[in-house]
Design an enzyme around this catalytic site. Sequence first.
Site, PDB file in Angstrom:
ATOM      1  N   GLU A 125     -28.125 -40.689   6.912  1.00  0.00           N
ATOM      2  CA  GLU A 125     -29.238 -40.659   7.864  1.00  0.00           C
ATOM      3  C   GLU A 125     -29.061 -41.664   8.995  1.00  0.00           C
ATOM      4  O   GLU A 125     -29.743 -41.578  10.018  1.00  0.00           O
ATOM      5  CB  GLU A 125     -30.576 -40.850   7.132  1.00  0.00           C
ATOM      6  CG  GLU A 125     -30.766 -39.745   6.100  1.00  0.00           C
ATOM      7  CD  GLU A 125     -32.147 -39.668   5.476  1.00  0.00           C
ATOM      8  OE1 GLU A 125     -33.130 -40.024   6.131  1.00  0.00           O
ATOM      9  OE2 GLU A 125     -32.234 -39.228   4.312  1.00  0.00           O
ATOM     10  N   TYR A 147     -37.063 -45.488   7.844  1.00  0.00           N
ATOM     11  CA  TYR A 147     -36.115 -45.622   6.725  1.00  0.00           C
ATOM     12  C   TYR A 147     -34.690 -45.746   7.251  1.00  0.00           C
ATOM     13  O   TYR A 147     -33.977 -46.711   6.958  1.00  0.00           O
ATOM     14  CB  TYR A 147     -36.224 -44.410   5.778  1.00  0.00           C
ATOM     15  CG  TYR A 147     -35.026 -44.264   4.842  1.00  0.00           C
ATOM     16  CD1 TYR A 147     -34.762 -45.222   3.863  1.00  0.00           C
ATOM     17  CD2 TYR A 147     -34.146 -43.181   4.954  1.00  0.00           C
ATOM     18  CE1 TYR A 147     -33.656 -45.105   3.022  1.00  0.00           C
ATOM     19  CE2 TYR A 147     -33.047 -43.051   4.113  1.00  0.00           C
ATOM     20  CZ  TYR A 147     -32.812 -44.021   3.154  1.00  0.00           C
ATOM     21  OH  TYR A 147     -31.714 -43.901   2.329  1.00  0.00           O
ATOM     22  N   ALA A 149     -33.561 -46.250  10.284  1.00  0.00           N
ATOM     23  CA  ALA A 149     -33.330 -47.339  11.250  1.00  0.00           C
ATOM     24  C   ALA A 149     -33.103 -48.666  10.530  1.00  0.00           C
ATOM     25  O   ALA A 149     -32.217 -49.444  10.898  1.00  0.00           O
ATOM     26  CB  ALA A 149     -34.516 -47.444  12.203  1.00  0.00           C
ATOM     27  N   LYS A 151     -32.068 -48.991   7.396  1.00  0.00           N
ATOM     28  CA  LYS A 151     -30.777 -48.888   6.682  1.00  0.00           C
ATOM     29  C   LYS A 151     -29.629 -49.154   7.667  1.00  0.00           C
ATOM     30  O   LYS A 151     -28.636 -49.796   7.327  1.00  0.00           O
ATOM     31  CB  LYS A 151     -30.599 -47.507   6.046  1.00  0.00           C
ATOM     32  CG  LYS A 151     -31.461 -47.229   4.823  1.00  0.00           C
ATOM     33  CD  LYS A 151     -31.106 -48.080   3.611  1.00  0.00           C
ATOM     34  CE  LYS A 151     -29.773 -47.702   2.979  1.00  0.00           C
ATOM     35  NZ  LYS A 151     -29.519 -48.513   1.740  1.00  0.00           N
ATOM     36  N   ASN A 177     -28.648 -36.941  -2.303  1.00  0.00           N
ATOM     37  CA  ASN A 177     -28.322 -36.907  -3.733  1.00  0.00           C
ATOM     38  C   ASN A 177     -29.362 -36.120  -4.511  1.00  0.00           C
ATOM     39  O   ASN A 177     -30.535 -36.065  -4.141  1.00  0.00           O
ATOM     40  CB  ASN A 177     -28.320 -38.329  -4.290  1.00  0.00           C
ATOM     41  CG  ASN A 177     -27.019 -39.078  -4.072  1.00  0.00           C
ATOM     42  OD1 ASN A 177     -26.389 -39.537  -5.011  1.00  0.00           O
ATOM     43  ND2 ASN A 177     -26.592 -39.212  -2.815  1.00  0.00           N
ATOM     44  N   ASN A 246     -33.628 -25.962   3.246  1.00  0.00           N
ATOM     45  CA  ASN A 246     -34.640 -26.324   2.244  1.00  0.00           C
ATOM     46  C   ASN A 246     -35.271 -25.101   1.571  1.00  0.00           C
ATOM     47  O   ASN A 246     -35.479 -25.090   0.355  1.00  0.00           O
ATOM     48  CB  ASN A 246     -35.755 -27.151   2.890  1.00  0.00           C
ATOM     49  CG  ASN A 246     -35.266 -28.509   3.339  1.00  0.00           C
ATOM     50  OD1 ASN A 246     -34.242 -29.000   2.850  1.00  0.00           O
ATOM     51  ND2 ASN A 246     -35.972 -29.127   4.267  1.00  0.00           N
TER      52      ASN A 246
HETATM   53  P1  NAD Z   1     -34.513 -45.229  -5.645  1.00  0.00           P
HETATM   54  O1  NAD Z   1     -35.712 -45.278  -4.749  1.00  0.00           O
HETATM   55  O2  NAD Z   1     -34.491 -44.280  -6.787  1.00  0.00           O
HETATM   56  O3  NAD Z   1     -34.228 -46.681  -6.242  1.00  0.00           O
HETATM   57  C1  NAD Z   1     -34.260 -47.852  -5.482  1.00  0.00           C
HETATM   58  C2  NAD Z   1     -34.177 -49.025  -6.443  1.00  0.00           C
HETATM   59  O4  NAD Z   1     -34.165 -50.238  -5.681  1.00  0.00           O
HETATM   60  C3  NAD Z   1     -35.370 -49.113  -7.404  1.00  0.00           C
HETATM   61  O5  NAD Z   1     -34.930 -49.408  -8.700  1.00  0.00           O
HETATM   62  C4  NAD Z   1     -36.196 -50.257  -6.831  1.00  0.00           C
HETATM   63  O6  NAD Z   1     -36.963 -50.944  -7.818  1.00  0.00           O
HETATM   64  C5  NAD Z   1     -35.104 -51.140  -6.250  1.00  0.00           C
HETATM   65  N1  NAD Z   1     -35.584 -52.031  -5.192  1.00  0.00           N
HETATM   66  C6  NAD Z   1     -36.322 -51.680  -4.101  1.00  0.00           C
HETATM   67  N2  NAD Z   1     -36.561 -52.756  -3.354  1.00  0.00           N
HETATM   68  C7  NAD Z   1     -35.981 -53.805  -3.977  1.00  0.00           C
HETATM   69  C8  NAD Z   1     -35.875 -55.180  -3.680  1.00  0.00           C
HETATM   70  N3  NAD Z   1     -36.450 -55.698  -2.590  1.00  0.00           N
HETATM   71  N4  NAD Z   1     -35.175 -55.980  -4.527  1.00  0.00           N
HETATM   72  C9  NAD Z   1     -34.599 -55.466  -5.655  1.00  0.00           C
HETATM   73  N5  NAD Z   1     -34.692 -54.171  -6.001  1.00  0.00           N
HETATM   74  C10 NAD Z   1     -35.376 -53.353  -5.157  1.00  0.00           C
HETATM   75  O7  NAD Z   1     -33.293 -44.994  -4.651  1.00  0.00           O
HETATM   76  P2  NAD Z   1     -31.938 -44.153  -4.821  1.00  0.00           P
HETATM   77  O8  NAD Z   1     -32.206 -42.761  -4.418  1.00  0.00           O
HETATM   78  O9  NAD Z   1     -31.333 -44.449  -6.123  1.00  0.00           O
HETATM   79  O10 NAD Z   1     -31.065 -44.816  -3.657  1.00  0.00           O
HETATM   80  C11 NAD Z   1     -30.212 -45.925  -3.934  1.00  0.00           C
HETATM   81  C12 NAD Z   1     -29.448 -46.281  -2.671  1.00  0.00           C
HETATM   82  O11 NAD Z   1     -28.694 -45.146  -2.220  1.00  0.00           O
HETATM   83  C13 NAD Z   1     -30.331 -46.682  -1.497  1.00  0.00           C
HETATM   84  O12 NAD Z   1     -29.729 -47.760  -0.830  1.00  0.00           O
HETATM   85  C14 NAD Z   1     -30.359 -45.459  -0.620  1.00  0.00           C
HETATM   86  O13 NAD Z   1     -30.559 -45.796   0.742  1.00  0.00           O
HETATM   87  C15 NAD Z   1     -28.985 -44.899  -0.865  1.00  0.00           C
HETATM   88  N6  NAD Z   1     -28.860 -43.436  -0.684  1.00  0.00           N
HETATM   89  C16 NAD Z   1     -29.742 -42.600  -1.302  1.00  0.00           C
HETATM   90  C17 NAD Z   1     -29.596 -41.223  -1.135  1.00  0.00           C
HETATM   91  C18 NAD Z   1     -30.532 -40.243  -1.805  1.00  0.00           C
HETATM   92  O14 NAD Z   1     -30.449 -39.040  -1.509  1.00  0.00           O
HETATM   93  N7  NAD Z   1     -31.380 -40.652  -2.715  1.00  0.00           N
HETATM   94  C19 NAD Z   1     -28.562 -40.719  -0.327  1.00  0.00           C
HETATM   95  C20 NAD Z   1     -27.667 -41.618   0.278  1.00  0.00           C
HETATM   96  C21 NAD Z   1     -27.845 -42.981   0.092  1.00  0.00           C
HETATM   97  P1  TYD Z   2     -36.261 -35.686   0.992  1.00  0.00           P
HETATM   98  O1  TYD Z   2     -35.987 -35.350  -0.425  1.00  0.00           O
HETATM   99  O2  TYD Z   2     -37.460 -36.491   1.334  1.00  0.00           O
HETATM  100  O3  TYD Z   2     -34.920 -36.336   1.564  1.00  0.00           O
HETATM  101  P2  TYD Z   2     -34.517 -36.708   3.117  1.00  0.00           P
HETATM  102  O4  TYD Z   2     -35.723 -36.672   3.956  1.00  0.00           O
HETATM  103  O5  TYD Z   2     -33.988 -38.085   2.947  1.00  0.00           O
HETATM  104  O6  TYD Z   2     -33.491 -35.697   3.497  1.00  0.00           O
HETATM  105  O7  TYD Z   2     -36.380 -34.321   1.794  1.00  0.00           O
HETATM  106  C1  TYD Z   2     -35.327 -33.380   1.823  1.00  0.00           C
HETATM  107  C2  TYD Z   2     -35.745 -32.267   2.761  1.00  0.00           C
HETATM  108  O8  TYD Z   2     -36.850 -31.572   2.196  1.00  0.00           O
HETATM  109  C3  TYD Z   2     -36.211 -32.760   4.116  1.00  0.00           C
HETATM  110  O9  TYD Z   2     -35.791 -31.832   5.118  1.00  0.00           O
HETATM  111  C4  TYD Z   2     -37.723 -32.748   4.002  1.00  0.00           C
HETATM  112  C5  TYD Z   2     -37.989 -31.586   3.058  1.00  0.00           C
HETATM  113  N1  TYD Z   2     -39.187 -31.702   2.221  1.00  0.00           N
HETATM  114  C6  TYD Z   2     -40.132 -30.669   2.179  1.00  0.00           C
HETATM  115  O10 TYD Z   2     -39.987 -29.636   2.862  1.00  0.00           O
HETATM  116  N2  TYD Z   2     -41.226 -30.816   1.379  1.00  0.00           N
HETATM  117  C7  TYD Z   2     -41.433 -31.934   0.636  1.00  0.00           C
HETATM  118  O11 TYD Z   2     -42.487 -32.019  -0.051  1.00  0.00           O
HETATM  119  C8  TYD Z   2     -40.454 -32.980   0.663  1.00  0.00           C
HETATM  120  C9  TYD Z   2     -40.636 -34.224  -0.144  1.00  0.00           C
HETATM  121  C10 TYD Z   2     -39.341 -32.816   1.468  1.00  0.00           C
END
Ligand code: NAD
Ligand code: TYD
Length: 334
Positions: A125, A147, A149, A151, A177, A246
């Site tokens: 992103e 979010y 920005a 990151k 993911n 989606n």
């Molecule tokens: P998540 O929201 O499931 O988990 C985030 C974790 O970080 C939680 O356990 C939370 O308690 C902890 N946390 C938050 N703020 C904290 C702080 N100030 N100090 C210590 N711990 C803290 O997130 P996720 O989906 O597992 O994502 C993990 C990483 O991967 C993030 O950096 C995210 O930007 C990156 N990422 C996520 C995705 C995705 O699709 N989920 C994709 C690419 C990158």
């Molecule tokens: P999301 O899982 O929030 O991930 P990201 O915004 O980081 O890609 O959303 C994935 C896609 O799904 C995004 O295009 C927004 C859309 N979305 C919906 O249409 N409805 C929903 O309730 C949510 C949470 C996301």
Amino acid sequence: MRLLVCGGAGFIGSTFARQRVVEYGDEVTVLDKLTYAGREENFQDIRDDAGFRFIRGAIEDAEAVPAAIRASQPEAIVNFAAETHVDRSIAEPDAFVRTHALGTYVLLEAAREHGMRYVQVSTDEVYGSIEEGTFTEESPLRPSSPYSATKTGADLLVQSYFHTYGMPALICRGSNNYGPYQYPEKLIPLMILNALHGDPLPVYGDGMQVRNWIHATDFARAIGHVLEHGEEGEVYNAGGPDECPNIDVVNRIVELTGASADQIEYVTDRPGHDRRYSLSSEKVRALGWSAQVRFEEGLAETVSWYRENEWWWEPIRSGDYRAYYERQYGRALG
Ligand code: NAD
Ligand code: TYD
């Protein structure tokens, strides 16, 4: 290796911790604040393993971080800790600024003091939206939500520590993911659980936004490759093997859960909604990584996991998540 895994109680961090302890025999210490998204249930299956330890603490806490380093004596830090939901960043950006800016700074300072290898987990992103083609590591950074920005700010700070202080820091950016243990505010687990409960399936806008799906075990393995084989100061993208609009994801979830297509409801679009993400992974492939899970099979397995693991999601769906859902969607969960 001895690793300090920050944010290891979250979805991807716990997947990574499990993989490193079970498959690689690493010693993993998780440092996690346990926000709403961080849960000890996520590492329940490895918490008694001799190679695993959990410390509760925030990455922006300048006392907790050095204490965790003293306690775990890590060879490297891998930072997953973040606020991760775009909709929450639109409603309440302050925690995003604190964790991503201040938290990353505190971790970098601690890593620099010890000359420690540091991997920042980041996201596609940061590149913004792309109508056609695919982002490489050289693409300009054009984040569009609070979010992404914040990151991006964290990524730039990490790069500055490499350029300025020669710190051995690397960045791994993943695409969207999915998989077990993902908090149900995100598209896939939200739709699976709503489908299973007969709740409406809220599709933002026209539902034609495209995401590039990667299974969390594949992303975790990519991060491991970057940690072990990546070049200091470099960025590595890890994109999933499949892209999907989606609405197609939601329709597939309807089929897999046996829900009704009538549950699908088009709702007001997310402000500033990015249309498409797409990430090339050539550079991390050159380190020997490739994605193993195709979206079709990974999604079916994920639906089965949520079906079979009510113990994991029931406390979430009956807890604070209900109030979040009402605020975000303007209606109660059934
Ligand atoms: P998540 O929201 O499931 O988990 C985030 C974790 O970080 C939680 O356990 C939370 O308690 C902890 N946390 C938050 N703020 C904290 C702080 N100030 N100090 C210590 N711990 C803290 O997130 P996720 O989906 O597992 O994502 C993990 C990483 O991967 C993030 O950096 C995210 O930007 C990156 N990422 C996520 C995705 C995705 O699709 N989920 C994709 C690419 C990158
Ligand atoms: P999301 O899982 O929030 O991930 P990201 O915004 O980081 O890609 O959303 C994935 C896609 O799904 C995004 O295009 C927004 C859309 N979305 C919906 O249409 N409805 C929903 O309730 C949510 C949470 C996301």
